[in-house]
Design a protein around this motif. Structure first.
Motif, PDB file in Angstrom:
ATOM      1  N   ASP A 133       0.821  -1.205   0.000  1.00 31.66           N
ATOM      2  CA  ASP A 133       0.000   0.000   0.000  1.00 31.66           C
ATOM      3  C   ASP A 133       0.859   1.260   0.000  1.00 31.66           C
ATOM      4  N   ASN A 134       0.374   2.294  -0.669  1.00 31.49           N
ATOM      5  CA  ASN A 134       1.039   3.597  -0.624  1.00 31.49           C
ATOM      6  C   ASN A 134       0.992   4.148   0.800  1.00 31.49           C
ATOM      7  N   PRO A 135       2.028   4.853   1.231  1.00 27.36           N
ATOM      8  CA  PRO A 135       1.967   5.486   2.557  1.00 27.36           C
ATOM      9  C   PRO A 135       1.011   6.667   2.546  1.00 27.36           C
ATOM     10  N   SER A 136       0.373   6.909   3.657  1.00 25.75           N
ATOM     11  CA  SER A 136      -0.457   8.110   3.802  1.00 25.75           C
ATOM     12  C   SER A 136       0.339   9.133   4.590  1.00 25.75           C
ATOM     13  N   ILE A 137       0.131  10.415   4.294  1.00 29.86           N
ATOM     14  CA  ILE A 137       0.900  11.461   4.966  1.00 29.86           C
ATOM     15  C   ILE A 137       0.032  12.216   5.961  1.00 29.86           C
ATOM     16  N   GLY A 138       0.702  12.697   7.021  1.00 29.26           N
ATOM     17  CA  GLY A 138       0.038  13.522   8.006  1.00 29.26           C
ATOM     18  C   GLY A 138       0.091  14.982   7.610  1.00 29.26           C
ATOM     19  N   PRO A 139      -0.477  15.864   8.416  1.00 29.60           N
ATOM     20  CA  PRO A 139      -0.532  17.289   8.079  1.00 29.60           C
ATOM     21  C   PRO A 139       0.841  17.949   7.976  1.00 29.60           C
ATOM     22  N   ASN A 140       1.856  17.388   8.649  1.00 28.09           N
ATOM     23  CA  ASN A 140       3.200  17.967   8.625  1.00 28.09           C
ATOM     24  C   ASN A 140       4.192  17.069   7.899  1.00 28.09           C
ATOM     25  N   GLU A 141       3.704  16.357   6.889  1.00 25.51           N
ATOM     26  CA  GLU A 141       4.551  15.486   6.092  1.00 25.51           C
ATOM     27  C   GLU A 141       4.375  15.790   4.609  1.00 25.51           C
ATOM     28  N   VAL A 142       5.369  15.338   3.817  1.00 19.94           N
ATOM     29  CA  VAL A 142       5.259  15.412   2.363  1.00 19.94           C
ATOM     30  C   VAL A 142       5.486  14.016   1.808  1.00 19.94           C
ATOM     31  N   GLY A 150      15.848   0.991   4.766  1.00 25.57           N
ATOM     32  CA  GLY A 150      16.207   2.252   4.135  1.00 25.57           C
ATOM     33  C   GLY A 150      15.873   3.473   4.965  1.00 25.57           C
ATOM     34  N   TYR A 151      16.837   4.412   5.027  1.00 28.82           N
ATOM     35  CA  TYR A 151      16.647   5.655   5.779  1.00 28.82           C
ATOM     36  C   TYR A 151      17.097   6.881   4.998  1.00 28.82           C
ATOM     37  N   GLU A 152      17.642   6.674   3.812  1.00 28.89           N
ATOM     38  CA  GLU A 152      18.289   7.774   3.096  1.00 28.89           C
ATOM     39  C   GLU A 152      17.858   7.766   1.637  1.00 28.89           C
ATOM     40  N   GLY A 153      17.511   8.939   1.101  1.00 28.75           N
ATOM     41  CA  GLY A 153      17.123   8.977  -0.296  1.00 28.75           C
ATOM     42  C   GLY A 153      16.865  10.391  -0.781  1.00 28.75           C
ATOM     43  N   ALA A 154      16.446  10.480  -2.038  1.00 27.95           N
ATOM     44  CA  ALA A 154      16.134  11.776  -2.640  1.00 27.95           C
ATOM     45  C   ALA A 154      15.097  11.561  -3.728  1.00 27.95           C
ATOM     46  N   GLY A 155      14.256  12.578  -3.931  1.00 27.54           N
ATOM     47  CA  GLY A 155      13.235  12.457  -4.945  1.00 27.54           C
ATOM     48  C   GLY A 155      12.436  13.733  -5.113  1.00 27.54           C
ATOM     49  N   ILE A 156      11.232  13.585  -5.673  1.00 30.51           N
ATOM     50  CA  ILE A 156      10.377  14.718  -6.010  1.00 30.51           C
ATOM     51  C   ILE A 156       9.099  14.669  -5.173  1.00 30.51           C
ATOM     52  N   VAL A 157       8.712  15.810  -4.634  1.00 27.89           N
ATOM     53  CA  VAL A 157       7.501  15.894  -3.815  1.00 27.89           C
ATOM     54  C   VAL A 157       6.260  15.741  -4.699  1.00 27.89           C
ATOM     55  N   GLU A 158       5.380  14.801  -4.315  1.00 27.13           N
ATOM     56  CA  GLU A 158       4.139  14.581  -5.053  1.00 27.13           C
ATOM     57  C   GLU A 158       2.900  15.088  -4.324  1.00 27.13           C
ATOM     58  N   GLU A 159       3.013  15.214  -2.994  1.00 25.72           N
ATOM     59  CA  GLU A 159       1.862  15.644  -2.202  1.00 25.72           C
ATOM     60  C   GLU A 159       2.385  16.312  -0.938  1.00 25.72           C
ATOM     61  N   VAL A 160       1.698  17.327  -0.458  1.00 22.52           N
ATOM     62  CA  VAL A 160       2.114  18.013   0.773  1.00 22.52           C
ATOM     63  C   VAL A 160       0.965  17.981   1.774  1.00 22.52           C
ATOM     64  N   GLY A 161       1.327  17.889   3.059  1.00 26.22           N
ATOM     65  CA  GLY A 161       0.332  17.888   4.122  1.00 26.22           C
ATOM     66  C   GLY A 161      -0.346  19.238   4.275  1.00 26.22           C
ATOM     67  N   ASP A 220       6.307  25.561   3.505  1.00 24.70           N
ATOM     68  CA  ASP A 220       7.557  25.933   2.825  1.00 24.70           C
ATOM     69  C   ASP A 220       8.029  24.897   1.811  1.00 24.70           C
ATOM     70  N   ILE A 221       7.209  23.900   1.488  1.00 24.38           N
ATOM     71  CA  ILE A 221       7.546  22.896   0.480  1.00 24.38           C
ATOM     72  C   ILE A 221       6.363  22.766  -0.461  1.00 24.38           C
ATOM     73  N   GLN A 222       6.661  22.655  -1.755  1.00 26.41           N
ATOM     74  CA  GLN A 222       5.603  22.570  -2.759  1.00 26.41           C
ATOM     75  C   GLN A 222       5.748  21.306  -3.604  1.00 26.41           C
ATOM     76  N   ILE A 223       4.638  20.924  -4.242  1.00 22.09           N
ATOM     77  CA  ILE A 223       4.683  19.794  -5.173  1.00 22.09           C
ATOM     78  C   ILE A 223       5.703  20.107  -6.277  1.00 22.09           C
ATOM     79  N   GLY A 224       6.561  19.141  -6.578  1.00 24.53           N
ATOM     80  CA  GLY A 224       7.595  19.333  -7.589  1.00 24.53           C
ATOM     81  C   GLY A 224       8.957  19.677  -7.027  1.00 24.53           C
ATOM     82  N   ASP A 225       9.021  20.012  -5.729  1.00 23.44           N
ATOM     83  CA  ASP A 225      10.312  20.342  -5.119  1.00 23.44           C
ATOM     84  C   ASP A 225      11.205  19.105  -5.057  1.00 23.44           C
ATOM     85  N   ARG A 226      12.513  19.355  -5.143  1.00 26.72           N
ATOM     86  CA  ARG A 226      13.515  18.287  -5.032  1.00 26.72           C
ATOM     87  C   ARG A 226      13.926  18.179  -3.562  1.00 26.72           C
ATOM     88  N   ILE A 227      13.747  17.007  -2.996  1.00 23.18           N
ATOM     89  CA  ILE A 227      13.928  16.814  -1.555  1.00 23.18           C
ATOM     90  C   ILE A 227      14.836  15.605  -1.308  1.00 23.18           C
TER      91      ILE A 227
END
Length: 321
Positions: A21-30, A62-73, A78-85
């Motif tokens: 299952d896909n993870p669900s995010i909380g209000p302070n997560e991306v 796994g604890y380390e990685g990088a990617g693109i934000v698809e959804e914001v809480g 200060d983080i938007q969809i499409g940001d590199r994180i």
């Protein structure tokens, strides 16, 4: 989403690539779609059951990685969809999607690739605190770096040089010695030789100012290679537990033993971003060079684990979803 999971402890063969299952995010997560995931020895220890794991199987490493934000809480500002994180201490990273707490999300500048960001954070931030916090390397210092051809070792060697110091490396083979020299070590000695005497000779009989000790079993020898009034920084025990240290020796020689742990340093979002920005700046300026990582598809995680566990790799290993 697809993820690399395991349901029982053991060797690489217990790893499974499957749909979960896909993870669900909380209000302070991306929600981050991972583009590169860092593989570390901690993943092996968790797979084997040496480290505590919370929850129930199937477990995701796994604890380390990088990617693109698809959804914001809903409370993220200060983080938007499409940001590199990128992130260095977020669990369940061996997956196509990862829920990242906003305080652990590190912006990646356009000057740094996501592959490099996923390669540098854990090892780079470790080397960074070692030369800034555990022992503040200064102009003219001579430092001895254990496992100098490893990921942290190569970065430590480069940072010591950036800060005006000189690095002497220790490795297990001539091939690894060449890797350490390419990273900037002025001299490299082999563990199979009389390296304490060789270090003493190299420093005109005095010993080095600081030893970055990550082997553990070599701790007493590290003290022997350190000058009167010098420091040994103990931050790992890849070669086994160290022998007890005699406080009388510390008093008689005015030497210092200090420990180090990254999680005692990365205590806030501000610290994560400030220290990561320093790494990214050094990379962009060409001062800090990262060896081309070895890449495996996430579904080939077993092969990646086998390579890391063989200790034949010298650069970073990445898993690519």
């Amino acid at each position: 989403m697809k993820a690399l999971v395991f349901e029982k402890f053991g060797g690489p063969e217990v790893l499974l690539y499957q749909e979960i299952d896909n993870p669900s995010i909380g209000p302070n997560e991306v929600l981050v779609r991972t583009k590169a995931i860092g593989l570390n020895f901690a993943d092996i220890y968790r797979r084997k059951g040496n480290y505590h794991l919370s929850g129930n199987p199937p477990y995701i490493l796994g604890y380390e990685g990088a990617g693109i934000v698809e959804e914001v809480g809903s409370e993220v500002r200060d983080i938007q969809i499409g940001d590199r994180i990128a992130f260095a201490d977020v669990p369940y990273a061996n997956a196509e999607l990862v829920a990242v707490p906003v305080e652990k999300a590190i912006p990646v500048p356009e000057s740094v690739s996501l592959d490099i960001a996923a390669s540098i954070l854990l090892q780079g931030l470790t080397a960074h605190y070692l030369v800034h916090d555990s022992y503040k390397v200064k102009q003219g210092d001579t430092a001895l770096v254990h496992a100098a051809a490893g990921g942290v070792g190569q970065l430590l060697t480069q940072m010591i040089t950036i800060l005006g110091g000189k690095a002497i490396g220790l490795t297990s083979s001539s091939a690894k010695a060449e890797t350490a020299k390419e990273a900037g070590a002025e001299e490299v000695f082999l563990y199979s030789g009389d390296w304490v005497d060789q270090v003493k000779d190299k420093t005109d009989g005095k010993g080095v100012d600081v030893v970055f000790e990550s082997v553990g079993a070599t701790l007493s020898n590290s003290f022997s290679a350190t000058r009167t009034g010098g420091t040994v920084v103990f931050f790992g025990m890849a070669g086994g537990d160290p022998e007890p240290v005699d406080p009388r020796m510390l008093m008689d020689t005015s030497k210092t033993l200090t420990g180090g742990d990254l999680w005692n340093v990365l205590t806030s979002k501000e610290e994560r971003i400030k220290r990561s920005s320093q790494l990214f700046d050094w990379i962009a300026e060409g001062k800090l060079k990262i060896a081309e990582p070895v890449k495996f598809a996430l579904e080939d995680g077993k092969k990646a684990h086998e390579l890391l566990e063989s200790r034949k790799s010298t650069g970073k290993i990445l898993l690519i979803p």
